[in-house]
Design a protein around this motif. Structure first.
Motif, PDB file in Angstrom:
ATOM      1  N   ALA A 214       0.786  -1.129   0.151  1.00 20.81           N
ATOM      2  CA  ALA A 214       0.105   0.059   0.084  1.00 20.81           C
ATOM      3  C   ALA A 214       0.961   1.223   0.156  1.00 20.81           C
ATOM      4  CB  ALA A 214      -0.894  -0.017   1.299  1.00 20.81           C
ATOM      5  N   ALA A 215       1.983   1.143   0.791  1.00 18.59           N
ATOM      6  CA  ALA A 215       2.874   2.152   0.730  1.00 18.59           C
ATOM      7  C   ALA A 215       3.514   2.396  -0.638  1.00 18.59           C
ATOM      8  CB  ALA A 215       3.841   2.246   2.030  1.00 18.59           C
ATOM      9  N   ALA A 216       3.802   1.203  -1.025  1.00 17.70           N
ATOM     10  CA  ALA A 216       4.570   1.370  -2.339  1.00 17.70           C
ATOM     11  C   ALA A 216       3.941   1.789  -3.621  1.00 17.70           C
ATOM     12  CB  ALA A 216       5.097  -0.104  -2.732  1.00 17.70           C
ATOM     13  N   ARG A 217       2.514   2.041  -3.564  1.00 16.81           N
ATOM     14  CA  ARG A 217       1.736   2.501  -4.272  1.00 16.81           C
ATOM     15  C   ARG A 217       1.693   4.200  -4.472  1.00 16.81           C
ATOM     16  NH1 ARG A 217      -1.895  -1.870  -3.208  1.00 16.81           N
ATOM     17  NH2 ARG A 217      -3.156  -0.768  -1.634  1.00 16.81           N
ATOM     18  N   ARG A 218       2.456   4.750  -3.496  1.00 20.38           N
ATOM     19  CA  ARG A 218       2.572   6.292  -3.525  1.00 20.38           C
ATOM     20  C   ARG A 218       3.193   6.442  -4.570  1.00 20.38           C
ATOM     21  NH1 ARG A 218       5.696   8.004  -0.707  1.00 20.38           N
ATOM     22  NH2 ARG A 218       6.787   6.443   0.348  1.00 20.38           N
ATOM     23  N   PRO A 219       3.145   7.611  -5.349  1.00 24.36           N
ATOM     24  CA  PRO A 219       3.967   8.086  -6.525  1.00 24.36           C
ATOM     25  C   PRO A 219       5.340   8.067  -5.977  1.00 24.36           C
ATOM     26  CG  PRO A 219       1.918   9.645  -6.080  1.00 24.36           C
ATOM     27  CD  PRO A 219       2.012   8.794  -4.969  1.00 24.36           C
ATOM     28  N   PHE A 220       6.010   7.408  -7.078  1.00 23.94           N
ATOM     29  CA  PHE A 220       7.745   7.364  -6.776  1.00 23.94           C
ATOM     30  C   PHE A 220       8.138   8.610  -6.980  1.00 23.94           C
ATOM     31  CE2 PHE A 220      11.996   6.644  -8.189  1.00 23.94           C
ATOM     32  CZ  PHE A 220      12.446   5.810  -6.825  1.00 23.94           C
ATOM     33  N   PRO A 221       9.016   9.135  -6.014  1.00 22.62           N
ATOM     34  CA  PRO A 221       9.676  10.321  -6.225  1.00 22.62           C
ATOM     35  C   PRO A 221      10.708  10.541  -7.622  1.00 22.62           C
ATOM     36  CG  PRO A 221      10.692   9.508  -4.450  1.00 22.62           C
ATOM     37  CD  PRO A 221       9.580   8.615  -4.738  1.00 22.62           C
ATOM     38  N   ILE A 222      10.454  10.342  -8.710  1.00 25.13           N
ATOM     39  CA  ILE A 222      11.211  10.235  -9.792  1.00 25.13           C
ATOM     40  C   ILE A 222      11.912  11.700  -9.996  1.00 25.13           C
ATOM     41  CG2 ILE A 222       9.358  11.120 -11.218  1.00 25.13           C
ATOM     42  CD1 ILE A 222      12.210   8.469 -11.770  1.00 25.13           C
ATOM     43  N   ARG A 223      11.409  12.776  -9.665  1.00 25.22           N
ATOM     44  CA  ARG A 223      12.045  13.867  -9.801  1.00 25.22           C
ATOM     45  C   ARG A 223      13.137  14.244  -8.846  1.00 25.22           C
ATOM     46  NH1 ARG A 223       7.610  18.855 -11.555  1.00 25.22           N
ATOM     47  NH2 ARG A 223       6.546  17.696 -13.280  1.00 25.22           N
ATOM     48  N   ARG A 224      12.914  13.576  -7.736  1.00 27.53           N
ATOM     49  CA  ARG A 224      13.834  13.623  -6.659  1.00 27.53           C
ATOM     50  C   ARG A 224      15.044  12.873  -6.838  1.00 27.53           C
ATOM     51  NH1 ARG A 224      13.108  15.191  -1.104  1.00 27.53           N
ATOM     52  NH2 ARG A 224      10.764  15.072  -1.507  1.00 27.53           N
ATOM     53  N   MET A 225      15.173  11.675  -7.840  1.00 27.53           N
ATOM     54  CA  MET A 225      15.887  10.882  -8.067  1.00 27.53           C
ATOM     55  C   MET A 225      16.571  11.104  -9.307  1.00 27.53           C
ATOM     56  SD  MET A 225      16.658   8.853  -5.624  1.00 27.53           S
ATOM     57  CE  MET A 225      17.659   7.597  -6.217  1.00 27.53           C
ATOM     58  N   ALA A 226      15.883  11.772 -10.262  1.00 27.39           N
ATOM     59  CA  ALA A 226      16.750  12.165 -11.625  1.00 27.39           C
ATOM     60  C   ALA A 226      17.757  12.761 -11.503  1.00 27.39           C
ATOM     61  CB  ALA A 226      15.521  12.800 -12.290  1.00 27.39           C
ATOM     62  N   GLY A 227      18.063  13.800 -11.019  1.00 26.98           N
ATOM     63  CA  GLY A 227      19.381  14.560 -11.190  1.00 26.98           C
ATOM     64  C   GLY A 227      20.325  13.861 -10.360  1.00 26.98           C
ATOM     65  N   VAL A 228      20.491  13.062  -9.461  1.00 27.13           N
ATOM     66  CA  VAL A 228      21.543  12.331  -8.802  1.00 27.13           C
ATOM     67  C   VAL A 228      21.729  11.133  -9.623  1.00 27.13           C
ATOM     68  CG1 VAL A 228      20.092  10.802  -7.212  1.00 27.13           C
ATOM     69  CG2 VAL A 228      22.467  11.315  -6.810  1.00 27.13           C
ATOM     70  N   CYS A 229      20.643  10.630 -10.180  1.00 22.97           N
ATOM     71  CA  CYS A 229      21.035   9.201 -11.187  1.00 22.97           C
ATOM     72  C   CYS A 229      21.668   9.737 -12.285  1.00 22.97           C
ATOM     73  CB  CYS A 229      19.616   8.719 -11.346  1.00 22.97           C
ATOM     74  SG  CYS A 229      19.168   7.616 -10.181  1.00 22.97           S
ATOM     75  N   LEU A 230      21.457  10.975 -12.742  1.00 25.70           N
ATOM     76  CA  LEU A 230      22.102  11.498 -14.083  1.00 25.70           C
ATOM     77  C   LEU A 230      23.705  11.653 -13.946  1.00 25.70           C
ATOM     78  CD1 LEU A 230      19.394  13.762 -15.880  1.00 25.70           C
ATOM     79  CD2 LEU A 230      20.216  11.840 -16.800  1.00 25.70           C
ATOM     80  N   ILE A 231      23.730  12.332 -12.612  1.00 26.34           N
ATOM     81  CA  ILE A 231      25.084  12.629 -12.347  1.00 26.34           C
ATOM     82  C   ILE A 231      25.944  11.255 -11.789  1.00 26.34           C
ATOM     83  CG2 ILE A 231      26.474  13.613 -10.519  1.00 26.34           C
ATOM     84  CD1 ILE A 231      24.253  15.844 -10.330  1.00 26.34           C
ATOM     85  N   THR A 232      25.347  10.372 -11.596  1.00 21.64           N
ATOM     86  CA  THR A 232      26.049   9.048 -11.346  1.00 21.64           C
ATOM     87  C   THR A 232      26.273   8.461 -12.434  1.00 21.64           C
ATOM     88  OG1 THR A 232      24.652   8.951  -8.991  1.00 21.64           O
ATOM     89  CG2 THR A 232      25.357   7.103 -10.282  1.00 21.64           C
ATOM     90  N   VAL A 233      25.559   8.588 -13.665  1.00 20.98           N
ATOM     91  CA  VAL A 233      25.926   8.017 -14.713  1.00 20.98           C
ATOM     92  C   VAL A 233      27.509   8.466 -15.284  1.00 20.98           C
ATOM     93  CG1 VAL A 233      25.527   7.676 -17.309  1.00 20.98           C
ATOM     94  CG2 VAL A 233      23.830   7.419 -15.618  1.00 20.98           C
ATOM     95  N   PHE A 234      27.663   9.778 -15.241  1.00 20.04           N
ATOM     96  CA  PHE A 234      28.936  10.600 -15.500  1.00 20.04           C
ATOM     97  C   PHE A 234      29.901  10.064 -14.416  1.00 20.04           C
ATOM     98  CE2 PHE A 234      31.840  13.894 -15.629  1.00 20.04           C
ATOM     99  CZ  PHE A 234      31.782  14.371 -17.030  1.00 20.04           C
ATOM    100  N   GLY A 235      29.492  10.287 -13.268  1.00 17.31           N
ATOM    101  CA  GLY A 235      30.356   9.858 -12.141  1.00 17.31           C
ATOM    102  C   GLY A 235      30.839   8.458 -12.092  1.00 17.31           C
ATOM    103  N   ALA A 236      30.266   7.463 -12.587  1.00 12.50           N
ATOM    104  CA  ALA A 236      30.767   6.121 -12.884  1.00 12.50           C
ATOM    105  C   ALA A 236      31.391   5.910 -14.053  1.00 12.50           C
ATOM    106  CB  ALA A 236      29.411   5.137 -13.225  1.00 12.50           C
ATOM    107  N   ALA A 237      31.514   6.715 -15.154  1.00 13.00           N
ATOM    108  CA  ALA A 237      32.298   6.784 -16.322  1.00 13.00           C
ATOM    109  C   ALA A 237      33.875   7.276 -15.767  1.00 13.00           C
ATOM    110  CB  ALA A 237      31.890   7.559 -17.429  1.00 13.00           C
TER     111      ALA A 237
END
Length: 429
Positions: A214-237
């Motif tokens: 039931a808790a997992a059906r809340r909208p996932f905070p994709i905007r909150r994660m998008a920036g750090v995930c994009l930076i992580t792609v570059f950081g991993a390279a």
């Protein structure tokens, strides 16, 4: 006192007793590294064995890289399963299957069947890496969580060097022998089942319990994660440039001795470990200052790009690897701090996918840059300029978050805020 340590954490009093759970999570986090480097020393022997197979020149190297690609593509789905079925349960099952699929080449005679088994290894690695990182976030908080996430980086750097050496030693006897190391999963899985407690949410719900979906059906905070995930792609390279390209850079300056190449690679790994140790020692406002960390990595790249001999090349590699040793735990703790308990599996799945996507893209980006600018050293220098520019671009919006603090449950409206602008709640008087 830092914001993260000041925030009251619901896990502070429920962290598992003793060090065995933490040790198991560190060992589990090393298993995907085993898949990435174990076979590198024996690829020529595998190539000779399957020389009669059409297309083996391309298929044999794929054996090494396909698990990382599978991990990058499937980690988000593993994150969904982690949140819905439970972290511990998935980790145990995936670790056991990792051993089954990993040892399959011991009795498989078909190159194509072995590649399929490697794809399956990548699927289990996605589940293992996501579950281990999520459980660290569930069990620990504040400075202790930062310490264990930094320890993940240290273990990955050390185990990469160790597995490379062990794979070469076992491969000297037979190209199949290194695959026996995957059987360690059958030893670890039962210990995990007994020693790892089932994590609970701040509201007392066990992960994967009836209350969790039931808790997992809340909208996932994709905007909150998008920036750090994009930076992580570059950081991993950035993170993988030295391990992937160092041997070629050494060859360009006239170093052909395998002993020297091995020693320099080991020294770079030691510098990464040093960076991870420094992450837990420096003030929190510095350890999470991404512009400064990218600037340090960029400085290493620029030194390597202008190096005309071994000493300067080694200096540049050490500077860069100290920076990457600081950068990786900073990125993962930053991502962890944006996630509530019910979102943590999916969030860490996205972060893990971003990191391994960057690993996969790293040699391709440098290969394209090398063709464009006329040399690998110049390409590394240009990559250093790009790294510095990213750090400069992050300066205006930089605000040190509280990455180790548990994020309270959020409504859908709160997810509309820009990622990185959230504040930790003030401690009670």
């Amino acid at each position: 006192m830092s914001a993260s340590s000041a925030v009251s954490s619901p896990h502070r009093d429920t962290a598992p007793a003793g060090r065995l759970p933490a040790v198991l999570l560190m060992v589990g986090s090393c298993l995907p590294v085993l898949g990435a480097v174990l076979l590198a020393p024996v690829l020529p022997r595998i190539q000779d064995h399957f020389a009669h197979v059409p297309g083996s020149e391309a298929l044999v190297p794929v054996m090494l890289t396909i698990p990382a690609l599978s991990l990058a593509l499937l980690a988000p789905f593993a994150g969904v399963i982690v949140d819905r079925l439970g972290r511990k349960r998935l980790l145990i099952v995936a670790t056991a299957l990792y051993a089954v699929f990993g040892t399959a080449p011991l009795w498989l005679d078909s190159l194509h069947a072995i590649i399929v088994s490697r794809v399956l290894v990548g699927i289990t690695e996605a589940a293992i890496m996501t579950a281990c990182t999520t459980l660290i976030g569930d069990y620990y908080s504040g400075e202790l969580r930062d310490r264990y996430l930094a320890l993940q980086t240290m273990c990955a750097a050390i185990s990469a060097t160790l597995f490379f050496v062990v794979g070469g030693a076992l491969g000297a006897a037979d190209w199949r022998a290194p695959f026996w190391l995957y059987a360690v999963g059958l030893l670890i899985a039962p210990v995990m089942a007994r020693a790892l407690p089932a994590p609970s949410s701040p509201h007392g719900e066990a992960a994967g319990s009836a209350g969790e979906p039931a808790a997992a059906r809340r909208p996932f905070p994709i905007r909150r994660m998008a920036g750090v995930c994009l930076i992580t792609v570059f950081g991993a390279a950035v993170f993988y440039t030295v391990p992937v390209e160092m041997a070629y850079l050494l060859d360009d300056v006239g170093v052909e001795s395998t002993g020297v190449i091995g020693a320099v690679t080991a020294g770079a790994s030691a510098a990464t470990v040093l960076g991870s140790v420094l992450f837990t020692r420096i003030p929190q406002r510095l350890r999470h200052h991404l512009p400064a960390l990218f600037a340090l990595c960029a400085a290493g790249f620029l030194i390597m790009g202008v190096a005309d001999g071994l000493p300067l090349l080694v200096v540049g590699a050490v500077v860069n690897c100290v920076g990457t040793g600081l950068l990786l735990p900073s990125l993962v703790t930053r991502a962890m701090g944006r996630l509530a308990f019910a979102d943590r599996g999916r969030g860490m799945g996205l972060w893990t996918a971003s990191f391994f996507l960057g690993q996969f893209l790293c040699p391709l980006v440098l290969l394209a840059a090398k063709g464009a600018v006329g040399g690998l050293a110049t390409a590394v220098a240009f990559f250093g300029v790009a790294t510095a520019l990213l750090g400069a671009a992050l300066l205006p919006s930089h605000r040190a978050p509280a990455p180790a603090a548990d994020v309270p449950a959020r409504t859908g409206d709160e997810d509309e805020r820009e990622p990185g602008n959230e504040r930790a709640p003030e401690p009670a008087a």
